[in-house]
Write an enzyme that holds these catalytic residues in place. Structure first.
Site, PDB file in Angstrom:
ATOM      1  N   GLU A 241       5.490  -4.057  11.845  1.00 27.51           N
ATOM      2  CA  GLU A 241       4.186  -3.146  11.946  1.00 27.51           C
ATOM      3  C   GLU A 241       3.130  -3.954  11.080  1.00 27.51           C
ATOM      4  O   GLU A 241       3.134  -4.333  10.110  1.00 27.51           O
ATOM      5  CB  GLU A 241       4.517  -1.745  10.933  1.00 27.51           C
ATOM      6  CG  GLU A 241       5.664  -1.024  11.409  1.00 27.51           C
ATOM      7  CD  GLU A 241       5.929   0.128  10.310  1.00 27.51           C
ATOM      8  OE1 GLU A 241       6.499   1.092  10.612  1.00 27.51           O
ATOM      9  OE2 GLU A 241       5.684   0.031   9.128  1.00 27.51           O
TER      10      GLU A 241
ATOM     11  N   ASN B  19       0.685  -1.284   0.079  1.00 23.11           N
ATOM     12  CA  ASN B  19       0.012   0.105   0.020  1.00 23.11           C
ATOM     13  C   ASN B  19       1.047   1.203  -0.208  1.00 23.11           C
ATOM     14  O   ASN B  19       0.304   2.235  -0.304  1.00 23.11           O
ATOM     15  CB  ASN B  19      -1.009  -0.043   1.105  1.00 23.11           C
ATOM     16  CG  ASN B  19      -0.450   0.096   2.509  1.00 23.11           C
ATOM     17  OD1 ASN B  19       0.868  -0.190   2.756  1.00 23.11           O
ATOM     18  ND2 ASN B  19      -1.041   0.612   3.605  1.00 23.11           N
TER      19      ASN B  19
ATOM     20  N   CYS C 111      -3.073   0.984   6.892  1.00 20.85           N
ATOM     21  CA  CYS C 111      -2.965   0.477   8.283  1.00 20.85           C
ATOM     22  C   CYS C 111      -3.755   1.406   9.259  1.00 20.85           C
ATOM     23  O   CYS C 111      -4.126   0.884  10.083  1.00 20.85           O
ATOM     24  CB  CYS C 111      -1.664   0.187   8.791  1.00 20.85           C
ATOM     25  SG  CYS C 111      -0.631   1.393   8.778  1.00 20.85           S
ATOM     26  N   THR C 112      -3.486   2.721   9.172  1.00 21.76           N
ATOM     27  CA  THR C 112      -4.061   3.633  10.077  1.00 21.76           C
ATOM     28  C   THR C 112      -5.578   4.002   9.645  1.00 21.76           C
ATOM     29  O   THR C 112      -6.121   5.108  10.316  1.00 21.76           O
ATOM     30  CB  THR C 112      -3.087   4.791  10.196  1.00 21.76           C
ATOM     31  OG1 THR C 112      -2.689   5.018   8.910  1.00 21.76           O
ATOM     32  CG2 THR C 112      -2.174   4.611  10.906  1.00 21.76           C
TER      33      THR C 112
HETATM   34  P1  NAP Z   1       0.938  -8.970   3.525  1.00 24.85           P
HETATM   35  O1  NAP Z   1       0.086  -9.925   2.649  1.00 24.85           O
HETATM   36  O2  NAP Z   1       1.190  -9.325   4.871  1.00 24.85           O
HETATM   37  O3  NAP Z   1       2.300  -8.994   2.762  1.00 24.85           O
HETATM   38  C1  NAP Z   1       3.095  -8.096   3.343  1.00 24.85           C
HETATM   39  C2  NAP Z   1       4.397  -8.647   2.728  1.00 24.85           C
HETATM   40  O4  NAP Z   1       4.789  -9.742   3.490  1.00 24.85           O
HETATM   41  C3  NAP Z   1       4.619  -8.625   1.195  1.00 24.85           C
HETATM   42  O5  NAP Z   1       5.756  -8.587   1.123  1.00 24.85           O
HETATM   43  C4  NAP Z   1       4.421 -10.213   1.202  1.00 24.85           C
HETATM   44  O6  NAP Z   1       5.009 -10.654  -0.427  1.00 24.85           O
HETATM   45  C5  NAP Z   1       5.130 -10.844   2.089  1.00 24.85           C
HETATM   46  N1  NAP Z   1       4.780 -12.307   2.625  1.00 24.85           N
HETATM   47  C6  NAP Z   1       3.789 -12.770   2.284  1.00 24.85           C
HETATM   48  N2  NAP Z   1       3.832 -14.126   2.929  1.00 24.85           N
HETATM   49  C7  NAP Z   1       4.933 -14.101   3.447  1.00 24.85           C
HETATM   50  C8  NAP Z   1       5.752 -15.055   4.021  1.00 24.85           C
HETATM   51  N3  NAP Z   1       5.115 -15.998   4.326  1.00 24.85           N
HETATM   52  N4  NAP Z   1       6.788 -14.859   4.475  1.00 24.85           N
HETATM   53  C9  NAP Z   1       7.594 -13.499   4.351  1.00 24.85           C
HETATM   54  N5  NAP Z   1       6.768 -12.693   3.771  1.00 24.85           N
HETATM   55  C10 NAP Z   1       5.666 -12.802   3.460  1.00 24.85           C
HETATM   56  O7  NAP Z   1       0.174  -7.640   3.663  1.00 24.85           O
HETATM   57  P2  NAP Z   1      -0.161  -6.599   2.460  1.00 24.85           P
HETATM   58  O8  NAP Z   1      -1.602  -7.089   1.713  1.00 24.85           O
HETATM   59  O9  NAP Z   1       0.977  -6.124   1.540  1.00 24.85           O
HETATM   60  O10 NAP Z   1      -0.610  -5.285   3.191  1.00 24.85           O
HETATM   61  C11 NAP Z   1      -1.573  -5.083   3.859  1.00 24.85           C
HETATM   62  C12 NAP Z   1      -1.717  -5.286   5.452  1.00 24.85           C
HETATM   63  O11 NAP Z   1      -0.387  -4.649   5.837  1.00 24.85           O
HETATM   64  C13 NAP Z   1      -2.875  -4.893   6.355  1.00 24.85           C
HETATM   65  O12 NAP Z   1      -3.142  -5.742   7.243  1.00 24.85           O
HETATM   66  C14 NAP Z   1      -2.409  -3.683   6.940  1.00 24.85           C
HETATM   67  O13 NAP Z   1      -2.748  -2.889   8.004  1.00 24.85           O
HETATM   68  C15 NAP Z   1      -0.677  -3.815   7.162  1.00 24.85           C
HETATM   69  N6  NAP Z   1      -0.099  -2.592   7.238  1.00 24.85           N
HETATM   70  C16 NAP Z   1       0.645  -2.186   8.470  1.00 24.85           C
HETATM   71  C17 NAP Z   1       1.068  -1.044   8.437  1.00 24.85           C
HETATM   72  C18 NAP Z   1       1.743  -0.530   9.829  1.00 24.85           C
HETATM   73  O14 NAP Z   1       2.508   0.416   9.834  1.00 24.85           O
HETATM   74  N7  NAP Z   1       1.159  -1.029  10.787  1.00 24.85           N
HETATM   75  C19 NAP Z   1       1.390  -0.421   7.348  1.00 24.85           C
HETATM   76  C20 NAP Z   1       0.976  -0.862   5.884  1.00 24.85           C
HETATM   77  C21 NAP Z   1       0.321  -2.081   6.096  1.00 24.85           C
HETATM   78  P3  NAP Z   1       3.882 -10.815  -1.441  1.00 24.85           P
HETATM   79  O15 NAP Z   1       3.423  -9.618  -1.788  1.00 24.85           O
HETATM   80  O16 NAP Z   1       4.759 -11.435  -2.363  1.00 24.85           O
HETATM   81  O17 NAP Z   1       2.808 -11.894  -0.776  1.00 24.85           O
HETATM   82  O1  G3H Z   2      -0.568   1.848   5.947  1.00 22.74           O
HETATM   83  C1  G3H Z   2       0.303   2.151   6.710  1.00 22.74           C
HETATM   84  C2  G3H Z   2       0.936   3.534   6.755  1.00 22.74           C
HETATM   85  O2  G3H Z   2       2.107   3.397   7.472  1.00 22.74           O
HETATM   86  C3  G3H Z   2      -0.054   4.661   7.027  1.00 22.74           C
HETATM   87  O3  G3H Z   2       0.579   6.083   7.000  1.00 22.74           O
HETATM   88  O4  G3H Z   2      -1.245   6.998   8.104  1.00 22.74           O
HETATM   89  O5  G3H Z   2       0.267   8.472   6.897  1.00 22.74           O
HETATM   90  O6  G3H Z   2      -1.513   6.908   5.725  1.00 22.74           O
HETATM   91  P1  G3H Z   2      -0.276   7.146   6.843  1.00 22.74           P
END
Ligand code: NAP
Ligand code: G3H
Length: 466
Positions: free
Chosen positions: A240, A144, A274-275
């Site tokens: 995160e 994202n 995420c936020t």
């Molecule tokens: P995701 O599906 O968990 O993927 C994140 C990363 O992990 C991608 O690079 C993915 O690769 C990789 N990955 C997937 N399976 C893995 C495994 N078994 N081992 C190691 N790495 C693996 O998340 P997303 O859909 O990209 O992002 C959305 C999620 O991220 C939401 O839940 C959001 O809340 C969270 N997020 C949190 C923050 C924060 O700061 N707290 C910020 C942004 C997003 P692939 O793409 O190749 O599958």
């Molecule tokens: O998706 C997670 C990002 O760290 C959120 O950043 O609150 O500035 O959109 P933002």
């Protein structure tokens, strides 16, 4: 595809129109090992490179990214469907992040501590603690914020003297490639950053269990974070993860302000943050008024193409949209009221406002990562706090009230890394502390904290003898 297959290519398609945008290799085990071995070798001399030279690399990188902001913004919009203006802003924000990191990196001094009477030293020992790089940082980023959340790992790791294995989200890998090209053009020592492409489900286990990796900086879903935590041993972790940020609206809140902030917090980039605000907990006495104001503002959102900077755009893929629709349908089947929206056209979900959401509905607890806002009506502050804290997540929360006493009392009770008073939940500015409690993360971010998390203390003790 398996990790033992040599360099199959993964095609990256646009979530907006399915256009094929390019391809990246799915690296094999041998290829990954060779890249990591090279990064390990390079890291040794990088750690000895004076920190001002390491900071110089970051400044040059930032300059190049700024020069290329439109081109990279274009790739972001194509690849992850982010509204174009926001894509360019993401590059600009990343430039600021990198420059701030370079400056903070220069000030990562150590600490000198004199002994006390332990056990009878009488001040005869002095610890001189400096900070050393951890070695190799594995940086795994989500789709994202494909440049910001990748650079938020690479920049602190590099300024601290580490080598990096960078695994971008597959949908985000072309942006990652453009970012790494700029880093190379800025003078990155050859091999210091291993760019490891491939699906997480295929190469993830090998990366997170790799013996040369000392620290994992991961941003993504709680499910994958949990999986990684179970599979790794003796590596430091900075995670995160997901969120279910509540906006709590008390009786005396400025409802116009609350509605404006909540709608912007919940729907920008279609809620794929995420936020994002992912539920509203509003006091009964003001709920009707608030829902009316939310409805009016949501009706004003534009829905459509990221190239027109629409507020609500197609989600990253069909699977994600189907999941959001499932949550909506479950709530409606259990008597939630659809005030607006609820429609799905392929991977586009229309902005949806659900009222009368109750605790038995999935949308009250699960993270949609899409444009749906559930409103839960509560009878007291205490009930709002109870429901806010019942979540498995604890990233951020917003609290709307004009009463300063309530603001601090309630904020203190909320289980979250950050509570925003009279504002939407958001991460930035990037040097603010940023962390998730419970299922939302491990460790603490914010530029200085990120650098600290990628270093270890080295203490040399001087023993004075009379
Ligand atoms: P995701 O599906 O968990 O993927 C994140 C990363 O992990 C991608 O690079 C993915 O690769 C990789 N990955 C997937 N399976 C893995 C495994 N078994 N081992 C190691 N790495 C693996 O998340 P997303 O859909 O990209 O992002 C959305 C999620 O991220 C939401 O839940 C959001 O809340 C969270 N997020 C949190 C923050 C924060 O700061 N707290 C910020 C942004 C997003 P692939 O793409 O190749 O599958
Ligand atoms: O998706 C997670 C990002 O760290 C959120 O950043 O609150 O500035 O959109 P933002």
């Amino acid at each position: 595809m398996t990790i033992d297959t040599l360099s199959e290519m993964i095609k990256i398609k646009s979530p907006v129109n399915g256009e094929e945008l390019g391809e990246v290799p799915s690296l094999s085990k041998e290829q990954i090992d060779a890249l990591i071995e090279k990064a390990e070798t390079e890291q040794k001399s990088w750690a000895k490179t004076p920190v001002n030279q390491r900071a110089d690399l970051l400044y040059k990188w930032a300059d190049l990214l700024l020069q290329r902001k439109e081109a990279i913004g274009d790739i972001i919009t194509k690849e992850v469907g982010k509204p174009y203006k926001a894509s360019v802003t993401e590059v600009e924000r990343t430039v600021d992040f990198i420059r701030y990191t370079a400056e903070d990196g220069l000030r990562m001094d150590g600490q000198l501590t004199r002994s006390n009477q332990f056990p009878s030293d009488n001040g005869s020992r002095i610890s001189m603690a400096t900070r050393k790089p951890v070695g190799i940082v594995l940086a795994i980023s989500p789709f994202n914020y494909p440049i910001n959340l990748a650079a938020a790992k690479l920049a602190p790791a590099l300024v601290a003297g580490n080598g990096v294995v960078f695994k971008p989200a597959t949908q985000g890998a072309l942006t990652g490639q453009a970012m790494i090209e700029a880093l190379k053009d800025a003078g990155l020592p050859d091999g210091l950053v291993a760019f490891a492409t491939g699906r997480g489900s295929v190469i993830g286990d090998h990366l997170v269990q790799h013996p040369a990796v000392h620290m994992i900086s991961f941003t993504g879903s709680t499910a994958v974070g949990n999986d990684i935590a179970k599979k790794t041993t003796m590596k430091s972790l900075s995670f995160e993860l997901g969120g279910k940020d509540p906006a709590i609206v008390l009786e005396d809140a400025d409802l116009d302000l609350a509605a404006k902030e909540i709608v912007s917090g919940a729907f920008s980039y279609s809620g794929q943050r995420c936020t994002a605000i992912k539920r509203v907990l509003v006091l009964d006495s003001v709920a009707d008024q608030l829902v009316a104001k939310l409805k009016e503002r949501i009706e004003g959102l534009s829905v459509g193409s990221p190239w027109d900077n629409a507020d609500v755009v197609p989600l990253i893929d069909l699977k994600s949209a189907n999941f959001v629709k499932e949550l909506i349908d479950d709530a409606v089947a259990k008597n939630a009221k659809t005030v607006l929206g609820g429609m799905q056209i392929e991977n586009l979900i229309h902005p949806t406002l659900l009222d009368d959401v109750t605790e038995d509905m999935r949308v009250a607890w699960e993270e949609p990562f899409g444009p749906v806002l559930p409103v839960i009506r509560v009878s007291s502050k205490e009930e709002a706090i109870r429901i806010a804290n019942k979540s498995e997540y604890g990233l951020q929360a917003s609290l709307f009230t004009e009463n300063i006493n309530d603001a601090f009392v309630v904020a203190d009770e909320i289980e979250a890394g950050t509570v925003q008073l009279n504002g939407k939940t958001q991460r930035g500015p990037d040097h603010f502390p940023f962390l998730g409690t419970k299922g939302s993360g491990i460790g603490e971010q914010g530029i200085r904290k990120s650098i600290e998390s990628m270093t270890v203390t080295k203490s040399v003790v001087l023993n004075l003898h009379e």
